[in-house]
Design a protein around this motif. Sequence first.
Motif, PDB file in Angstrom:
ATOM      1  N   LYS A 235     -16.012  55.568 -62.165  1.00 30.50           N
ATOM      2  CA  LYS A 235     -15.340  54.978 -63.328  1.00 30.50           C
ATOM      3  C   LYS A 235     -15.814  55.677 -64.602  1.00 30.50           C
ATOM      4  O   LYS A 235     -15.006  56.097 -65.435  1.00 30.50           O
ATOM      5  CB  LYS A 235     -15.628  53.487 -63.415  1.00 30.50           C
TER       6      LYS A 235
ATOM      7  N   GLU B 231     -18.819  53.546 -57.146  1.00 29.36           N
ATOM      8  CA  GLU B 231     -17.577  53.189 -57.827  1.00 29.36           C
ATOM      9  C   GLU B 231     -17.764  53.182 -59.347  1.00 29.36           C
ATOM     10  O   GLU B 231     -16.924  53.714 -60.084  1.00 29.36           O
ATOM     11  CB  GLU B 231     -17.079  51.823 -57.342  1.00 29.36           C
TER      12      GLU B 231
ATOM     13  N   ARG C 289     -18.880  47.756 -49.731  1.00 31.70           N
ATOM     14  CA  ARG C 289     -18.486  48.869 -50.580  1.00 31.70           C
ATOM     15  C   ARG C 289     -19.674  49.353 -51.390  1.00 31.70           C
ATOM     16  O   ARG C 289     -20.624  48.624 -51.601  1.00 31.70           O
ATOM     17  CB  ARG C 289     -17.315  48.473 -51.463  1.00 31.70           C
TER      18      ARG C 289
ATOM     19  N   TRP D 131     -10.674  44.977 -59.141  1.00 31.77           N
ATOM     20  CA  TRP D 131     -10.857  46.137 -58.281  1.00 31.77           C
ATOM     21  C   TRP D 131     -10.779  45.686 -56.827  1.00 31.77           C
ATOM     22  O   TRP D 131     -11.789  45.549 -56.149  1.00 31.77           O
ATOM     23  CB  TRP D 131     -12.198  46.809 -58.554  1.00 31.77           C
TER      24      TRP D 131
ATOM     25  N   ASN E 219     -20.775  49.895 -54.645  1.00 33.18           N
ATOM     26  CA  ASN E 219     -20.482  49.559 -56.041  1.00 33.18           C
ATOM     27  C   ASN E 219     -21.068  50.572 -57.016  1.00 33.18           C
ATOM     28  O   ASN E 219     -20.430  50.893 -58.031  1.00 33.18           O
ATOM     29  CB  ASN E 219     -20.993  48.160 -56.385  1.00 33.18           C
TER      30      ASN E 219
ATOM     31  N   VAL F  83     -13.506  58.260 -50.479  1.00 34.97           N
ATOM     32  CA  VAL F  83     -13.255  57.593 -51.754  1.00 34.97           C
ATOM     33  C   VAL F  83     -11.748  57.410 -51.877  1.00 34.97           C
ATOM     34  O   VAL F  83     -10.977  58.332 -51.613  1.00 34.97           O
ATOM     35  CB  VAL F  83     -13.776  58.437 -52.940  1.00 34.97           C
TER      36      VAL F  83
ATOM     37  N   TRP G 187      -8.471  52.224 -60.028  1.00 29.41           N
ATOM     38  CA  TRP G 187      -9.873  51.890 -59.816  1.00 29.41           C
ATOM     39  C   TRP G 187     -10.338  52.585 -58.537  1.00 29.41           C
ATOM     40  O   TRP G 187      -9.549  52.829 -57.630  1.00 29.41           O
ATOM     41  CB  TRP G 187     -10.116  50.377 -59.729  1.00 29.41           C
ATOM     42  N   PRO G 188     -11.614  52.936 -58.489  1.00 27.51           N
ATOM     43  CA  PRO G 188     -12.144  53.585 -57.291  1.00 27.51           C
ATOM     44  C   PRO G 188     -12.546  52.538 -56.254  1.00 27.51           C
ATOM     45  O   PRO G 188     -12.930  51.421 -56.597  1.00 27.51           O
ATOM     46  CB  PRO G 188     -13.381  54.323 -57.810  1.00 27.51           C
ATOM     47  N   PHE G 189     -12.427  52.925 -55.009  1.00 27.30           N
ATOM     48  CA  PHE G 189     -12.870  52.068 -53.909  1.00 27.30           C
ATOM     49  C   PHE G 189     -13.602  52.962 -52.925  1.00 27.30           C
ATOM     50  O   PHE G 189     -13.046  53.951 -52.440  1.00 27.30           O
ATOM     51  CB  PHE G 189     -11.686  51.368 -53.244  1.00 27.30           C
TER      52      PHE G 189
END
Length: 189
Positions: free
Chosen positions: A165, A161, A156, A181, A158, A133, A145-147
């Motif tokens: 969030k 993520e 990815r 993002w 989603n 992450v 923002w997370p990726f």
Amino acid sequence: MGLRDILSGRAKLKEPAGDRLFALTTAAVTLDVECGLKPAGAGAVIFKPLSAGEFAQVDQDVEQLLEGVASGFGSQVERKKDSYGFEWVVIRDPDLEDQVASVHTVASELTARGFGAQLLAAAFRFEGGDHPVYWIYGFKTGTFWPFVPTGEKQERDNARELELKAKLEKELPVEQDLSKWLALFDAPI
């Protein structure tokens, strides 16, 4: 503000908002306890490459800066270039606070030398779960923002993520516009 305004000098690009970067260190407990994520020991500053003239002028200063950051925080610092041509200053340190402080120092010094508009993002890698992450910090927006790359054909996760969030938006300034993002596939950290 349009491109024409920027090119004509009537408007300037937004300078980086680096101080909100420290929110990541205060969210470390939530990342660990609620999300099962631990720092992987790597963070980075990503910036647009400088022109040849700018690079020659600043390259020696940047190298001295990186040496200073490395010795000041006990971190290992290296420069890399990704497949898109962006420059990465990678900081390796097991301590998240030192990573964040080092990234902030590098970003602040680049800004002080007139290259703040070149800063794109900072990235911090975390482990825990099926995939790494990354928490990405956009310097222009001052938001995270997370990726979560899945490792399959630049895809990815989603759902993960959005879960991250929801769990962290009370502690981190999380970017609300999901179209911002941006993904950092093949990150060298």
